[in-house]
Design an enzyme around this catalytic site. Structure first.
Site, mmCIF file in Angstrom:
data_model
loop_
_atom_site.group_PDB
_atom_site.id
_atom_site.type_symbol
_atom_site.label_atom_id
_atom_site.label_comp_id
_atom_site.label_asym_id
_atom_site.label_seq_id
_atom_site.Cartn_x
_atom_site.Cartn_y
_atom_site.Cartn_z
ATOM 1 N N TYR A 65 -32.918 53.840 -11.540
ATOM 2 C CA TYR A 65 -32.002 54.695 -10.779
ATOM 3 C C TYR A 65 -32.432 56.136 -10.952
ATOM 4 O O TYR A 65 -32.680 56.593 -12.074
ATOM 5 C CB TYR A 65 -30.573 54.516 -11.301
ATOM 6 C CG TYR A 65 -29.542 55.401 -10.625
ATOM 7 C CD1 TYR A 65 -29.205 55.211 -9.284
ATOM 8 C CD2 TYR A 65 -28.897 56.422 -11.328
ATOM 9 C CE1 TYR A 65 -28.253 56.014 -8.668
ATOM 10 C CE2 TYR A 65 -27.942 57.219 -10.720
ATOM 11 C CZ TYR A 65 -27.621 57.020 -9.394
ATOM 12 O OH TYR A 65 -26.675 57.817 -8.796
ATOM 13 N N LYS B 1 -28.277 65.336 -18.000
ATOM 14 C CA LYS B 1 -27.495 64.808 -19.122
ATOM 15 C C LYS B 1 -27.560 65.700 -20.374
ATOM 16 O O LYS B 1 -26.901 66.726 -20.395
ATOM 17 C CB LYS B 1 -27.892 63.346 -19.365
ATOM 18 C CG LYS B 1 -27.586 62.533 -18.088
ATOM 19 C CD LYS B 1 -27.567 61.035 -18.205
ATOM 20 C CE LYS B 1 -26.996 60.440 -16.917
ATOM 21 N NZ LYS B 1 -27.865 59.540 -16.203
ATOM 22 N N ASP C 265 -38.834 60.367 -14.978
ATOM 23 C CA ASP C 265 -37.430 60.728 -14.859
ATOM 24 C C ASP C 265 -36.810 60.571 -16.248
ATOM 25 O O ASP C 265 -36.454 59.467 -16.668
ATOM 26 C CB ASP C 265 -36.742 59.832 -13.834
ATOM 27 C CG ASP C 265 -35.271 60.186 -13.662
ATOM 28 O OD1 ASP C 265 -34.783 61.055 -14.412
ATOM 29 O OD2 ASP C 265 -34.620 59.597 -12.784
#
Ligand code: PLP
Length: 442
Positions: free
Chosen positions: A153, A276, A248
């Protein structure tokens, strides 16, 4: 251990009432789909407070939290220094749409930890970071196709919502409605941990693939580590084909090591995306790489990318306080996380084995998933074999025993530096009772 983890008489009335109210105005009552507990059932929690490794909901239930806001909270909730840093920044004004010194301060720390990153651009989410990195990769290589891997994702941009794990996988939606086929025709989705499949794609689309984007350790089909030398193969194949490798590290950056998965596995990608942890619990994303690529971004170059609130002073302050704390304690934090996470996952896995419950645990550092299958889980095809009903029963039983796990089989759980051996013992005891009494695997 002699610990008990008896089922609480858990009240849910207040959370249920708040959910009903929210549902009248917000689709599903939530602002991000997995929060709605659709794949596990029961009442989504409304949180009132978090401190350290614990959360309190609207019914005053207390939980050990293994969600950690889905990754950012490596220091736990409201860790010393972070709320103070946000408050101090807020007193001077919350947003200016002009530069503040904190942006370069945060850039400096990220750059120091990621050797291939010479320049970095801050955005507001991981979604923006990956979307922008791909635009940049296409501009730099002057190629159109991109490769992603099934179950990874990278946020919810149109071109990346192809076989996209977690939320999407949980809901069983192939990609997403509202994304025209034409928008994803340039996205090639390949199986993770299969270097041969990538070789073939580069043969078939020779000189047309701008970049390969990957979660170096996947967290969004649950935790799936790279097979030995798989990341080395991705690096070698992309180099040989003059294509960019994008790691990522929105989830893994500053989590698996201070320098992320790339430090842990010793691979240098061309571009890295962040999110994050670098926002310390506030909305931040970023993408970075060598100056000759990053200087293609506006205002220096032709790749347009902008943001009204990008580099927001409160978000920078939270990120700075978090990364500074991590940097000054990194010799103890990462080894501590490793040991306590191992203790936890091994304890629960052993409890399942004793009870005859098929369970396969994947863990890298403080990221882990208990898959309800014999395993091994190495890609999306094997992850999808899980007994999601058994997971749902396990999730609800653990919640009733004061343990809050991600409400989906396909999301990684996290330990924070605030978790204690006591938390871990309680969680293992709760799992033992659950396996013994709840017929999880029935
Ligand atoms: C969470 C995540 C994203 C998306 O970040 P948002 O801030 O939710 O947009 C992208 N990539 C990975 C690997 C993630 O874990």
């Amino acid at each position: 251990m002699g610990l008990t983890a008896t089922t609480m008489a858990r009240h849910v009335e207040a959370s249920r009432k708040l959910q009903k109210r929210a549902e009248q105005m917000i689709p599903g009552g939530v602002n991000s789909p997995v929060r709605a507990f659709r794949s596990v059932g029961g009442d989504p929690l409304f949180i009132v407070r978090g401190q350290g490794s614990h959360l309190w909901d609207a019914d005053e239930n207390r939980y050990i939290d293994y969600v950690g806001s889905w990754g950012p909270l490596i220091l736990g909730h409201a860790p010393p220094g972070v709320p103070e840093a946000i408050g101090a920044a807020a007193k001077n004004g919350t947003s200016f749409g002009a530069s503040t010194a904190a942006e370069a301060d945060l850039a400096e720390i990220v750059i120091s930890a990621f050797p291939h990153v010479e320049k970095i651009r801050f955005v507001n989410s991981g979604t923006e970071a990956t979307m922008s990195a791909i635009r940049l990769a296409r501009a730099y290589t002057q190629r159109k196709y991109i490769v992603k891997f099934e179950g990874c994702y990278h946020g919810h941009a149109d071109a990346l919502l192809v076989k996209a794990g977690s939320g999407v996988a949980t809901l069983g939606i192939p990609g997403s409605a509202g994304v025209p086929e034409e928008f994803t025709q340039l996205t090639l989705a390949l199986p993770f941990n299969d270097a041969g499949a990538l070789e073939l794609a580069f043969k078939k689309f020779s000189n047309q693939i701008a970049c390969v984007i990957v979660e170096p350790v996947v967290g969004n089909m649950g935790c799936v580590p790279p097979a030995p030398l798989y990341l080395d193969a991705l690096r070698e194949i992309t180099l040989r084909n003059n294509s960019l490798l994008i790691f990522d590290e929105v989830m893994t950056g500053f989590r698996l090591a201070f320098g992320g998965a790339q430090e842990r596995y010793g691979i240098l990608p061309d571009l890295t995306t962040f999110g994050k942890i670098i926002g310390g619990g506030l909305p931040v994303g970023a993408y970075g790489g060598p100056a000759h690529i990053m200087d293609m971004v506006a205002p220096l170059g032709p790749v347009y990318q902008a943001g009204t609130l990008s580099g927001n002073p409160l978000a920078m302050a939270a990120g700075l306080a978090t990364l500074r704390y991590l940097r000054s304690h990194k010799s103890t934090i990462y080894t501590g996380l490793e040991m306590l996470s191992a203790q936890l996952t091994e304890g629960v896995t052993a409890a399942a084995k004793d009870a005859g419950v098929p369970l396969c645990c994947n863990r890298v550092g403080s990221m882990f998933t208990w898959y309800f299958t014999d395993g091994p889980v190495t890609n999306w095809t094997s992850a999808a074999k899980c007994d999601t009903e058994a997971f749902a029963r396990f999730f609800r039983a653990m919640l009733d025993r004061g343990v809050y796990l991600p409400p989906s089989q396909f999301e990684a759980a996290f330990l924070s530096a605030a978790h204690t051996e006591k938390d871990v013992h309680h969680t293992i005891a709760a799992a033992k009772q659950t396996f013994a009494t709840s017929h999880v695997a029935s």
